[in-house]
Write a protein that holds these residues in place. Structure first.
Motif, PDB file in Angstrom:
ATOM      1  N   GLU A 139       4.983  -4.332  -0.337  1.00 43.67           N
ATOM      2  CA  GLU A 139       5.666  -5.059  -1.369  1.00 43.67           C
ATOM      3  C   GLU A 139       4.504  -3.752  -2.217  1.00 43.67           C
ATOM      4  OE1 GLU A 139       4.469  -8.774  -4.646  1.00 43.67           O
ATOM      5  OE2 GLU A 139       4.841  -9.156  -2.654  1.00 43.67           O
ATOM      6  N   ALA A 140       3.363  -3.453  -2.138  1.00 41.68           N
ATOM      7  CA  ALA A 140       1.905  -3.247  -2.243  1.00 41.68           C
ATOM      8  C   ALA A 140       2.628  -1.138  -2.335  1.00 41.68           C
ATOM      9  CB  ALA A 140       0.818  -3.097  -2.145  1.00 41.68           C
TER      10      ALA A 140
ATOM     11  N   ALA B 111       4.456   3.681  -3.980  1.00 41.83           N
ATOM     12  CA  ALA B 111       5.664   4.985  -3.681  1.00 41.83           C
ATOM     13  C   ALA B 111       6.229   5.424  -5.138  1.00 41.83           C
ATOM     14  CB  ALA B 111       6.735   4.645  -2.672  1.00 41.83           C
ATOM     15  N   TRP B 112       6.560   4.898  -6.441  1.00 44.66           N
ATOM     16  CA  TRP B 112       6.966   5.035  -6.888  1.00 44.66           C
ATOM     17  C   TRP B 112       6.571   5.854  -8.543  1.00 44.66           C
ATOM     18  CZ3 TRP B 112      12.178   4.450  -9.681  1.00 44.66           C
ATOM     19  CH2 TRP B 112      13.017   3.832  -8.738  1.00 44.66           C
TER      20      TRP B 112
ATOM     21  N   ILE C  43       4.855   9.462   3.898  1.00 49.42           N
ATOM     22  CA  ILE C  43       5.106   7.789   4.421  1.00 49.42           C
ATOM     23  C   ILE C  43       3.930   7.246   4.009  1.00 49.42           C
ATOM     24  CG2 ILE C  43       4.854   6.234   6.329  1.00 49.42           C
ATOM     25  CD1 ILE C  43       5.401   8.873   8.007  1.00 49.42           C
ATOM     26  N   ILE C  44       4.271   5.839   3.016  1.00 45.70           N
ATOM     27  CA  ILE C  44       3.367   4.781   2.421  1.00 45.70           C
ATOM     28  C   ILE C  44       3.825   3.872   2.908  1.00 45.70           C
ATOM     29  CG2 ILE C  44       2.865   3.779   0.203  1.00 45.70           C
ATOM     30  CD1 ILE C  44       3.840   6.701  -1.060  1.00 45.70           C
ATOM     31  N   GLY C  45       2.924   2.494   3.225  1.00 43.44           N
ATOM     32  CA  GLY C  45       2.689   1.110   3.880  1.00 43.44           C
ATOM     33  C   GLY C  45       2.023   0.384   3.007  1.00 43.44           C
ATOM     34  N   ASP C  46       1.763  -0.548   3.324  1.00 45.87           N
ATOM     35  CA  ASP C  46       0.646  -0.949   2.835  1.00 45.87           C
ATOM     36  C   ASP C  46      -0.778  -0.801   2.875  1.00 45.87           C
ATOM     37  OD1 ASP C  46       2.251  -2.533   1.476  1.00 45.87           O
ATOM     38  OD2 ASP C  46       2.260  -4.646   2.060  1.00 45.87           O
TER      39      ASP C  46
ATOM     40  N   GLN D 112      -3.662   6.878  -0.554  1.00 44.53           N
ATOM     41  CA  GLN D 112      -3.232   7.494   0.240  1.00 44.53           C
ATOM     42  C   GLN D 112      -1.789   7.774   0.530  1.00 44.53           C
ATOM     43  OE1 GLN D 112      -6.001   9.750   2.164  1.00 44.53           O
ATOM     44  NE2 GLN D 112      -6.894   9.043   0.365  1.00 44.53           N
ATOM     45  N   ILE D 113      -1.550   8.689   0.801  1.00 45.86           N
ATOM     46  CA  ILE D 113      -0.126   9.614   1.465  1.00 45.86           C
ATOM     47  C   ILE D 113      -0.107  10.178   3.230  1.00 45.86           C
ATOM     48  CG2 ILE D 113       2.126  10.939   1.287  1.00 45.86           C
ATOM     49  CD1 ILE D 113       1.083  10.841  -1.487  1.00 45.86           C
TER      50      ILE D 113
END
Length: 421
Positions: free
Chosen positions: A337-338, A343-344, A383-386, A393-394
């Motif tokens: 969700e975050a 990411a946008w 790559i982006i996770g919560d 960070q990325i």
């Protein structure tokens, strides 16, 4: 199930795998024309039918057989899709008084339309780049048009195009020649094909351009227009040749080169290749000093030419000149969700830095998203996770080599991605 609707025969879709080659060509052409001081003009694709009848000639193949013409249901006007660009360009120049104060160097590009049997290099909707110089009377402009096209072939990486030139003289010379030519052809009427018989008293010069092998001997023995030219026309043509030789432009004088449109006078030329079969002319034009007055403007000299984009692209392909590929810097994959919100933000920041970025849409696992990232042709995956979202960070992973995946801020990602360019 209902039948699928197809594109009209001879009017082709240009698909995303092909458009980079078109865009590359268009960028080269725009830079080339700017280097010679030409400015772009854009005209409608629909014009009054009378414009083309008056400019091109009512007894030409284009007007008689090839134009897409119709009556406007709203007001009864007779309209046509443009079969070529010169007439529309000249109409716009007259309407807006563009040569009132100074001569104009203009160019245009876009689709043209002719109703003819589609074949390779000849379509019902085709695309041209046109160049027009209005208000220039001297031979140096004729030469500039030829010299600048020779420069374009170098910029495109093409070397197997030959130049043919001729002069048609003025209207008085063509009237003298027309009379002699008709008399000669009438004396050999039994050797004329149906097309030649149809043109005999309306456009006999076009008979000289026949592609019928059975008529070549007859045409070769026909009276020459060159013999009817006055001193001014010969001097103009000689000056064109002097300038071409000074620029090391090789050419062949073809006395049968007449062009298919009625408005030409003095210099005409064609650039021809042997690599495209029967559709070997890739660029053609010449001088048309009477056209502005013919359409309704004040008398002024002019000359111009057009080139077929499809034919030139086919020639580029035939010569194995590499097609440019669209550059995609990174594909952003994200889950959580975050992460979705972050990411946008990252995509917006990277794009603002001038990078080409695809943001994954549609959800899915990281594994499925990475497959799409790889298939996209992007150089990197972001790559982006919560966890990355929480730390701003990325995770930056190369998709094209075995480099180690790195964790970085968006600003650092911009530096890394920009450096590879």
């Amino acid at each position: 199930m209902s039948q699928t609707i197809q594109a009209i025969r001879g009017m082709n879709d240009i698909l995303p795998d092909i458009t980079p080659r078109w865009q590359h060509f268009e960028h080269i052409v725009a830079d080339w024309l700017a280097a010679y001081g030409y400015r772009e003009i854009r005209t409608p694709i629909v014009e009054q039918t009378s414009l083309f009848k008056r400019a091109i000639g009512e007894v030409t193949d284009i007007v008689e057989k090839e134009m897409y013409s119709f009556e406007d249901a709203l007001n009864g006007e007779h309209l046509s899709l443009r079969p070529e660009g010169t007439a529309a360009c000249v109409r716009a120049v007259i309407q807006h008084n563009l040569i009132y104060n100074a001569p104009q160097r203009l160019w245009y590009a876009g689709p043209m339309f002719r109703h003819e049997r589609p074949q390779k290099g000849r379509y019902r909707q085709f695309h041209q780049v046109g160049v027009e110089s209005l208000g220039f009377a001297d031979a140096d402009m004729d030469a500039e048009h030829i010299i600048m096209t020779a420069d374009l072939w170098k910029r495109l990486g093409l070397s197997n195009i030959r130049l043919e030139i001729n002069t048609l003289g003025d209207a008085a010379a063509r009237t003298r020649h027309r009379s002699r030519l008709i008399s000669y052809l009438e004396a050999h009427a039994d050797q004329l094909d149906e097309d030649a018989k149809r043109r005999l008293h309306t456009n006999p010069l076009r008979i000289l351009d026949t592609k019928n092998p059975a008529m070549q001997a007859l045409v070769d023995a026909a009276p020459r227009l060159y013999d009817d030219l006055d001193e001014a026309a010969l001097a103009h043509f000689e000056q064109v040749q002097i300038l071409l030789r000074a620029h090391n432009i090789e050419f062949n004088i073809n006395p049968r080169l007449v062009r298919g449109l009625d408005y030409y006078n003095y210099t005409v030329f064609e650039w021809i290749t042997d690599q495209l079969g029967t559709q070997g002319t890739v660029c053609a034009g010449g001088r048309y000093d009477s056209l502005i007055e013919q359409i309704g403007g004040k008398p002024a000299p002019a000359c111009g030419y057009a080139m077929g984009i499809e034919r030139l692209l086919a020639l580029i392909e035939a010569n194995d000149i590499p097609a440019p590929s669209a550059k995609l810097d990174a594909y952003i994959v994200h889950q959580g969700e975050a992460a979705n919100v972050y990411a946008w933000q990252v995509a917006t920041e990277l794009r603002a830095a001038g990078l080409n970025i695809v943001l994954h849409c549609g959800g899915g696992s990281f594994k499925s998203q990475m497959k799409k990232a790889d298939a996209s042709g992007a150089a990197f995956a972001c790559i982006i996770g919560d966890d990355e979202a929480e730390q701003a960070q990325i995770s930056l992973k190369s998709l094209r080599n075995a480099a180690e995946q790195v964790s970085c801020t968006p600003a650092q990602a911009i530096s890394l991605l920009t450096a590879r360019n």
